[in-house]
Write a protein that holds these residues in place. Structure first.
Motif, mmCIF file in Angstrom:
data_model
loop_
_atom_site.group_PDB
_atom_site.id
_atom_site.type_symbol
_atom_site.label_atom_id
_atom_site.label_comp_id
_atom_site.label_asym_id
_atom_site.label_seq_id
_atom_site.Cartn_x
_atom_site.Cartn_y
_atom_site.Cartn_z
ATOM 1 N N VAL A 1 0.867 -1.184 0.000
ATOM 2 C CA VAL A 1 0.000 0.000 0.000
ATOM 3 C C VAL A 1 0.901 1.231 0.000
ATOM 4 C CG1 VAL A 1 -1.781 1.275 1.231
ATOM 5 C CG2 VAL A 1 -1.803 -1.225 1.251
ATOM 6 N N PHE A 2 0.832 2.014 -1.051
ATOM 7 C CA PHE A 2 1.728 3.150 -1.198
ATOM 8 C C PHE A 2 1.213 4.384 -0.465
ATOM 9 C CE2 PHE A 2 2.653 0.949 -5.395
ATOM 10 C CZ PHE A 2 3.819 0.384 -4.929
ATOM 11 N N SER A 3 2.152 5.255 -0.134
ATOM 12 C CA SER A 3 1.798 6.525 0.485
ATOM 13 C C SER A 3 1.158 7.430 -0.560
ATOM 14 C CB SER A 3 3.054 7.206 1.039
ATOM 15 O OG SER A 3 3.933 7.559 -0.020
ATOM 16 N N THR A 4 0.483 8.454 -0.083
ATOM 17 C CA THR A 4 -0.166 9.396 -1.002
ATOM 18 C C THR A 4 0.848 10.077 -1.908
ATOM 19 O OG1 THR A 4 -1.901 9.813 0.642
ATOM 20 C CG2 THR A 4 -1.638 11.440 -1.119
ATOM 21 N N ALA A 5 2.012 10.409 -1.354
ATOM 22 C CA ALA A 5 3.039 11.090 -2.149
ATOM 23 C C ALA A 5 3.513 10.214 -3.313
ATOM 24 C CB ALA A 5 4.223 11.460 -1.265
ATOM 25 N N THR A 6 3.729 8.921 -3.036
ATOM 26 C CA THR A 6 4.176 8.011 -4.097
ATOM 27 C C THR A 6 3.076 7.796 -5.135
ATOM 28 O OG1 THR A 6 5.675 6.866 -2.577
ATOM 29 C CG2 THR A 6 5.042 5.693 -4.575
ATOM 30 N N LYS A 7 1.835 7.663 -4.678
ATOM 31 C CA LYS A 7 0.719 7.519 -5.619
ATOM 32 C C LYS A 7 0.633 8.721 -6.550
ATOM 33 C CE LYS A 7 -2.340 4.657 -2.739
ATOM 34 N NZ LYS A 7 -3.628 4.647 -1.988
ATOM 35 N N LYS B 1 3.062 10.713 -7.474
ATOM 36 C CA LYS B 1 4.167 10.691 -8.439
ATOM 37 C C LYS B 1 3.902 9.686 -9.557
ATOM 38 C CE LYS B 1 7.685 12.262 -5.195
ATOM 39 N NZ LYS B 1 8.921 11.941 -4.441
ATOM 40 N N ILE B 2 3.323 8.543 -9.208
ATOM 41 C CA ILE B 2 2.983 7.553 -10.243
ATOM 42 C C ILE B 2 1.933 8.123 -11.188
ATOM 43 C CG2 ILE B 2 1.930 5.293 -10.659
ATOM 44 C CD1 ILE B 2 3.138 4.372 -8.006
ATOM 45 N N GLU B 3 0.915 8.751 -10.629
ATOM 46 C CA GLU B 3 -0.151 9.345 -11.447
ATOM 47 C C GLU B 3 0.404 10.441 -12.349
ATOM 48 O OE1 GLU B 3 -2.821 10.573 -8.442
ATOM 49 O OE2 GLU B 3 -3.635 8.554 -8.071
#
Length: 288
Positions: free
Chosen positions: A246-252, A254-256
């Motif tokens: 489960v990724f952190s909001t910050a990583t999500k 960056k992926i988006e």
């Protein structure tokens, strides 16, 4: 040129008035990272108006300052010496602060700091080494960066993965993220090396359950850096990958951001290629 010098004087005086020494060193870092031909002119202004920027205060020079001083001695336009004052600035740095070019060897700095990070886990120090390596790589070509920085970082990553009894995941995370950042320095001629780096990071994600969530996120961040060169490979991997973490909001985010920019560009290119292929097949069919 006079405008550049005037603005530099104003900026340095304002920073000194506010005692923003870290800001001034970040400014010098950016100067050399973006390789302006007027770098040494601006450095001369800083040396005149705020010489303390280059002092070590009785302590060891920080990794960033070491890489900046190396850049002063080893980059710049030495042909237009009368205009850009490259040699003059180097000479003043030696006269006023006692620094010598022979004491700042890029390869030696890389070896030194990659040894020190194994025992010093202070976050500020680790960040400093990361950006110092980035600047040293920027001042050389991608082959130098690959042979002297990336290769050593990969050895550090492998060592962190194979620690007897336990993995050193803190060092592993730092090494993986730094590899990703250094990959941004490669040119298109280094594509094969970039592909090998991609496979190495991907192999870690294949066994993500063996790592802490933070380590998996570091692998993803490294992939996003590699995506600067490998847009289609990274986009396709992210589409097919089914992460257990489960990724952190910050990583999500960056992926988006990556998929929304790089991914969209790749999709547009793919559509155009397919249209041309379809058009060619229709023409071939009509001829038959």
């Amino acid at each position: 040129m006079s405008n550049v010098l005037s603005l530099s004087r104003i900026f340095v005086l304002c920073a000194r008035h506010e005692d923003q020494l870290p800001l001034m060193r970040k400014f010098m870092f950016d100067l050399f990272f973006f390789k302006s031909p007027r770098n040494h002119l601006v450095i001369g202004v800083i040396m005149d108006l705020w010489p303390e920027v280059f002092k070590d205060d009785g302590q060891c020079l920080s990794p960033e300052l070491n890489s900046i001083i190396w850049s002063i001695f080893n980059t710049g336009d030495v042909k237009s010496t009368s205009d850009m004052k490259t040699l003059q600035t180097r000479s003043l740095l030696t006269q006023r602060h006692g620094y010598r070019s022979s004491d700042f060897d890029a390869k030696a700095l890389v070896i030194r700091y990659l040894g020190e990070v194994q025992n010093n886990r202070d976050p500020d120090f680790l960040d400093g080494v990361k950006y110092s390596l980035m600047l040293l790589g920027k001042g050389n070509d991608y082959n130098w960066s690959h042979n002297h920085i990336t290769t050593r970082l990969l050895k550090l990553v492998n060592q962190s993965c194979s620690e007897t009894g336990r993995k050193d995941e803190e060092l592993l995370r730092w090494g993986i993220e730094t590899v990703g950042m250094i990959s941004r320095l490669y040119t298109k001629e280094g594509r094969n090396q970039i592909l090998n780096l991609f496979e190495s990071v991907k192999s870690l994600l294949d066994i993500e359950e063996q790592f802490e969530p933070a380590t998996v996120e570091s692998c993803v961040l490294a992939l996003l850096h590699l995506g600067y060169h490998l847009q289609s490979q990274i986009a396709m991997f992210l589409v097919d990958w089914k992460p257990k973490t489960v990724f952190s909001t910050a990583t999500k985010t960056k992926i988006e951001d990556f998929v929304g920019t790089r991914g969209r560009k790749h999709v547009d290119i793919t559509i155009q290629v397919q249209r041309r292929k379809a058009s060619g097949m229709r023409r071939d069919g009509s001829k038959g």
